[in-house]
Write a protein that holds these residues in place. Sequence first.
Motif, PDB file in Angstrom:
ATOM      1  N   HIS A  37       0.823  -1.204   0.000  1.00  0.00           N
ATOM      2  CA  HIS A  37       0.000   0.000   0.000  1.00  0.00           C
ATOM      3  C   HIS A  37       0.860   1.258   0.000  1.00  0.00           C
ATOM      4  O   HIS A  37       1.934   1.285   0.582  1.00  0.00           O
TER       5      HIS A  37
ATOM      6  N   VAL B 207      -3.764   3.060  -1.073  1.00  0.00           N
ATOM      7  CA  VAL B 207      -4.175   2.082  -2.088  1.00  0.00           C
ATOM      8  C   VAL B 207      -3.047   1.109  -2.380  1.00  0.00           C
ATOM      9  O   VAL B 207      -1.876   1.368  -2.125  1.00  0.00           O
ATOM     10  N   SER B 208      -3.443  -0.037  -2.934  1.00  0.00           N
ATOM     11  CA  SER B 208      -2.500  -0.984  -3.521  1.00  0.00           C
ATOM     12  C   SER B 208      -3.097  -1.427  -4.847  1.00  0.00           C
ATOM     13  O   SER B 208      -4.167  -0.957  -5.237  1.00  0.00           O
TER      14      SER B 208
ATOM     15  N   ASP C 237      -6.534  -4.172  -4.001  1.00  0.00           N
ATOM     16  CA  ASP C 237      -7.604  -3.897  -3.044  1.00  0.00           C
ATOM     17  C   ASP C 237      -8.924  -4.507  -3.503  1.00  0.00           C
ATOM     18  O   ASP C 237      -9.235  -4.536  -4.692  1.00  0.00           O
TER      19      ASP C 237
ATOM     20  N   LEU D 179     -13.035  -0.116  -1.185  1.00  0.00           N
ATOM     21  CA  LEU D 179     -12.557   1.160  -0.656  1.00  0.00           C
ATOM     22  C   LEU D 179     -13.428   1.552   0.525  1.00  0.00           C
ATOM     23  O   LEU D 179     -14.659   1.522   0.430  1.00  0.00           O
TER      24      LEU D 179
ATOM     25  N   ALA E 201      -6.332  -1.757   5.670  1.00  0.00           N
ATOM     26  CA  ALA E 201      -5.347  -1.929   4.595  1.00  0.00           C
ATOM     27  C   ALA E 201      -4.706  -3.307   4.676  1.00  0.00           C
ATOM     28  O   ALA E 201      -4.501  -3.982   3.653  1.00  0.00           O
TER      29      ALA E 201
ATOM     30  N   GLY F  36      -6.645  -5.875   3.056  1.00  0.00           N
ATOM     31  CA  GLY F  36      -6.769  -5.811   1.606  1.00  0.00           C
ATOM     32  C   GLY F  36      -7.736  -4.779   1.081  1.00  0.00           C
ATOM     33  O   GLY F  36      -8.251  -4.913  -0.027  1.00  0.00           O
ATOM     34  N   LEU F  37      -7.963  -3.717   1.862  1.00  0.00           N
ATOM     35  CA  LEU F  37      -8.898  -2.671   1.464  1.00  0.00           C
ATOM     36  C   LEU F  37      -8.186  -1.339   1.304  1.00  0.00           C
ATOM     37  O   LEU F  37      -7.301  -1.000   2.087  1.00  0.00           O
ATOM     38  N   ALA F  38      -8.569  -0.585   0.292  1.00  0.00           N
ATOM     39  CA  ALA F  38      -8.108   0.794   0.170  1.00  0.00           C
ATOM     40  C   ALA F  38      -8.873   1.653   1.175  1.00  0.00           C
ATOM     41  O   ALA F  38      -9.996   1.327   1.555  1.00  0.00           O
TER      42      ALA F  38
ATOM     43  N   THR G 137     -14.837  -6.834   4.386  1.00  0.00           N
ATOM     44  CA  THR G 137     -14.370  -7.857   3.450  1.00  0.00           C
ATOM     45  C   THR G 137     -15.488  -8.816   3.055  1.00  0.00           C
ATOM     46  O   THR G 137     -15.500  -9.343   1.941  1.00  0.00           O
TER      47      THR G 137
END
Length: 218
Positions: free
Chosen positions: A4, A26-27, A30, A33, A57, A60-62, A211
């Motif tokens: 990220h 961000v990555s 993601d 968001l 994050a 796995g979330l922005a 998620t």
Amino acid sequence: MENHRTIPIKIPVTDLETPLPGDLTVSGTDTGLVIFAHGSGSSRMSPRNRAVARALAQAGLATLLFDLLTEPEAADRANVFDIPLLAGRVADAVAWALGDPRLSGLTIGLFGSSTGAAAALVAAARLAEDVGAVVSRGGRPDLAGDALEQVTAPTLLIVGGADHAVIDLNRAAYAHLQCEKRLDIVPGATHLFEEPGTLETVMDLAANWFTDHLGRRR
């Protein structure tokens, strides 16, 4: 959060000439968001919201933290409880995210605390097609009023077990929600979740909720 990166951004809002500052993390992988709506007397620098953002994050979330009010606006206590004003700013952030190519295809969730929770719920009711989930931490969802019955996004209310007045307000709001919903009470936690392990519980609950309900739009 190894993949990220955090990017300072500016969010244009409909009722101000000057855009509001924010931090977008961000990555390239993601699965959604999460936009944060902070509560009374707070800002995008809220240590609790930033801690939750880091946990999201890692899941796995922005994330997007931004100031709902300018400094002069925040100095007027009435603005902190102006839910239509705050909800409009949240809606502007959603619109900005929908138009940003870095976030293309990501379903949006809203994380609100204190009065920001009401703003998030009002925005979710207004933007039903664009909001995939809502989480409230120690929030005042009751201040969303009639909008509660119009929320379609799955909604999780998290309240501290020692935050007795706010528990009652959340239970009252919960009864009006017609969407998929859950109310989680964190044992021993006060309003700010300062007790050992309580904020970590919030992080786990929020990460699991988002998620489970956010994913890339087709």
